[in-house]
Design a protein around this motif. Structure first.
Motif, short mmCIF file in Angstrom:
data_model
loop_
_atom_site.label_atom_id
_atom_site.label_comp_id
_atom_site.label_asym_id
_atom_site.label_seq_id
_atom_site.Cartn_x
_atom_site.Cartn_y
_atom_site.Cartn_z
N ASP A 325 -32.71 -16.31 44.86
CA ASP A 325 -32.72 -15.97 43.44
C ASP A 325 -32.99 -14.48 43.24
OD1 ASP A 325 -32.00 -18.29 42.08
OD2 ASP A 325 -34.01 -19.14 42.27
N GLY A 326 -33.50 -13.82 44.24
CA GLY A 326 -33.68 -12.37 44.17
C GLY A 326 -32.47 -11.60 44.68
N HIS A 327 -31.45 -12.32 45.10
CA HIS A 327 -30.24 -11.68 45.67
C HIS A 327 -29.01 -12.39 45.12
CE1 HIS A 327 -33.58 -10.72 48.35
NE2 HIS A 327 -32.94 -9.61 48.59
N GLN A 328 -28.95 -12.46 43.79
CA GLN A 328 -27.93 -13.30 43.15
C GLN A 328 -26.51 -12.79 43.34
OE1 GLN A 328 -28.94 -14.54 39.15
NE2 GLN A 328 -31.12 -14.51 39.62
N GLU A 329 -26.34 -11.47 43.46
CA GLU A 329 -24.97 -10.95 43.60
C GLU A 329 -24.39 -11.34 44.95
OE1 GLU A 329 -25.04 -6.78 42.70
OE2 GLU A 329 -25.75 -7.15 40.65
N GLN A 330 -25.19 -11.21 46.00
CA GLN A 330 -24.68 -11.60 47.32
C GLN A 330 -24.47 -13.12 47.39
OE1 GLN A 330 -27.05 -10.76 50.94
NE2 GLN A 330 -25.20 -9.71 51.66
N ARG A 331 -25.36 -13.86 46.79
CA ARG A 331 -25.17 -15.31 46.75
C ARG A 331 -23.88 -15.68 46.03
NH1 ARG A 331 -29.80 -18.68 43.88
NH2 ARG A 331 -28.95 -17.64 42.03
N ALA A 332 -23.61 -14.99 44.92
CA ALA A 332 -22.38 -15.29 44.16
C ALA A 332 -21.14 -14.99 45.00
CB ALA A 332 -22.37 -14.48 42.87
N ARG A 333 -21.19 -13.91 45.79
CA ARG A 333 -20.02 -13.59 46.63
C ARG A 333 -19.81 -14.67 47.69
NH1 ARG A 333 -22.24 -8.32 46.09
NH2 ARG A 333 -23.12 -8.27 48.19
N ILE A 334 -20.89 -15.19 48.24
CA ILE A 334 -20.78 -16.25 49.26
C ILE A 334 -20.20 -17.52 48.62
CG2 ILE A 334 -22.10 -17.77 50.78
CD1 ILE A 334 -24.06 -15.31 51.14
N LEU A 335 -20.71 -17.87 47.44
CA LEU A 335 -20.22 -19.08 46.77
C LEU A 335 -18.78 -18.93 46.29
CD1 LEU A 335 -23.44 -20.04 44.76
CD2 LEU A 335 -22.47 -21.22 46.76
N ALA A 336 -18.39 -17.69 46.00
CA ALA A 336 -17.02 -17.46 45.49
C ALA A 336 -16.00 -17.38 46.62
CB ALA A 336 -16.99 -16.17 44.66
N ALA A 337 -16.47 -17.41 47.88
CA ALA A 337 -15.53 -17.27 49.00
C ALA A 337 -14.57 -18.45 49.08
CB ALA A 337 -16.30 -17.13 50.32
#
Ligand code: FE
Ligand code: CA
Length: 454
Positions: A325-337
């Motif tokens: 939750d402190g790294h939402q942009e990187q998480r979003a990129r992983i989920l958007a892959a």
């Protein structure tokens, strides 16, 4: 001579044709003399090893001799190659006239295999907080592979809620000798040694193998870098891993593939952290390329930290910044892959959870792009958590349980199932195990079996 195999035996890093074998010689594991870790004299010791397809060491016997070096705390890391895929093997060591216990290991499946993979997930084993009874039950399951997702040791020392004291060990680890002693104390638990001897492990670390909530190079001081290098060296010395530390770092993120069934993508959420990202740029690039290539049924992230959004109602902060939750942009990129068959295995929070990963966590109607299973702690004390309130505030989270325990899963070519194994006490040995919930996924959402969910 005293038994040099007090720390047990282990295997790890299974490949279709090979595996690592590990032991570390220690005649006096808690010896406080930093010049003699494990009570061993500062000279190399010859260690012979055997591996075979049966426990009597007759079928397909292989053997060799290596040296346990004092510079590596008399640890032994043997790479065995040329083995058959998807096959059980047994191994043992001999040194100074003594015989080690026998361990059981298993190679990964052949690349074409569609055989289901049986895995377990464990983490968070603060020694003072309780007995490692969960490992006794995990060992009895003899999974194909055990993933450890961090907090194998804790660098600090607890004053409250102490079930079993660390004894004469230092308060907070800083030097190589101190980290080595911590591992020796933790490995004095027979159930931990049994779990290592029962199956190959693929471990990754979280923060407490070094220091609480550290990121990357910490404060950048020479003192921290020295401490981190000591911690990484002790980690290597005490785990059945393939890669040695170099230049103060240790390559941890890696892939372990089981046939056409699963790519286990093991992440390092600490060493490469920078201001903006959890994984750093190089690890993210590697991960995303693995998520979209390959022909496996499941792409399984093996990593410590709660991956889904987890809003905790009540006073701020409501999101945990040390976690994803402190790294939402990187998480979003992983989920958007767009990874097909995305599964996350995690831990860290000392409770068990299951949930769905959403294209947009703030929109319950958005696509479900994967599932997450969070393993509870082996022994570490859970924080006060209002599970029902957190579930109510996060519709994508489906299950909470506050017992300690581990995950037992099966990844097959159609579905992936995970059982939440729980024990109800760790303040004394002998707790029986129960299954508090079981879930399956076919690659879309999460379905609960024989247990209540929300
Ligand atoms: Fe922990
Ligand atoms: Ca942690």
């Amino acid at each position: 001579m005293a038994d040099p195999f007090t720390l047990g035996v282990a295997s790890g890093e299974p490949l279709p044709d090979g595996v690592m074998l590990w032991t570390r010689l220690a005649v006096d594991p808690l010896s406080a003399d930093p010049a003699r870790p494990g009570g061993m004299a500062a000279r190399a010791v010859e260690v012979s090893w055997q591996l075979a397809e049966d426990e009597h060491f007759t079928r397909g016997l292989r053997q060799g001799v290596t040296e346990a070096q004092p510079a590596w705390a008399h640890s032994v890391h043997v790479r065995v190659a040329g083995l058959k895929p998807g096959t059980d093997y047994y191994y043992r060591f001999r040194a100074s006239g003594a015989q080690s216990p026998v361990g059981r290991t298993r190679t990964a499946d052949d690349p074409a295999s569609t055989r289901p993979v049986r895995f377990a997930v464990a983490n968070c084993q603060r020694y003072e907080h309780g007995f490692y009874t969960a490992y006794r039950h995990l060992a009895a399951e003899r999974p194909d592979v055990v993933f450890h997702v961090g907090d194998y040791i804790y660098e600090s020392r607890q004053a409250a809620n102490v079930v079993r004291p660390l004894g004469t060990l230092p308060g907070e680890t800083d030097t190589l000798a101190e980290y080595r002693l911590r591992y020796a104390r933790y490995k004095s638990d027979p159930d931990l040694r049994a779990a290592h001897a029962a199956a190959p492990w693929v471990p990754t670390w979280d923060d407490h193998e070094v220091a609480n909530n550290y990121r990357g190079t910490g404060d950048g001081t020479a003192a921290f870098l020295r401490r981190r290098a000591a911690a990484y060296q002790a980690y290597f010395e005490n785990q059945p891993i393939r890669v040695r530390p170099r230049g103060g770092g240790l390559q941890m993120y890696r892939r372990r593939t089981y046939g056409a069934v699963a790519d286990f993508l093991v992440l390092d959420v600490r060493q490469h952290r920078d201001a903006g990202t959890m994984l750093g740029a190089a690890q993210e690039e590697w991960l995303i390329s693995r998520l979209v290539t390959g022909r496996v049924r499941w792409r399984v992230l093996v990593q410590p930290l709660f991956f889904a959004r987890r809003f905790v109602p009540g006073p701020a902060p409501n999101l945990r910044t040390d976690s994803w939750d402190g790294h939402q942009e990187q998480r979003a990129r992983i989920l958007a892959a767009g990874a097909p068959g995305l599964v996350v295995l995690s831990g860290d929070v000392h409770n068990a959870w299951a949930g769905e990963l959403k294209a947009d966590f703030l929109d319950p109607g958005s696509a479900t792009v994967g599932v997450e299973f969070v393993a509870s702690a082996i022994s570490s004390r859970p924080p006060a958590t209002d599970g029902p309130a957190v579930l109510a505030a996060n519709p994508h989270l489906k299950f909470f349980d506050g017992h300690r325990g581990y995950l037992s899963g099966t990844a097959g070519s159609n579905e992936l199932r995970v059982a939440f194994r729980a024990i109800d006490h760790v303040d004394r040995p002998g707790a029986p195990v129960t299954t508090v919930a079981e879930f399956r996924t076919g690659g879309d959402g999460l379905t609960s079996e024989n247990a209540p969910s929300k």
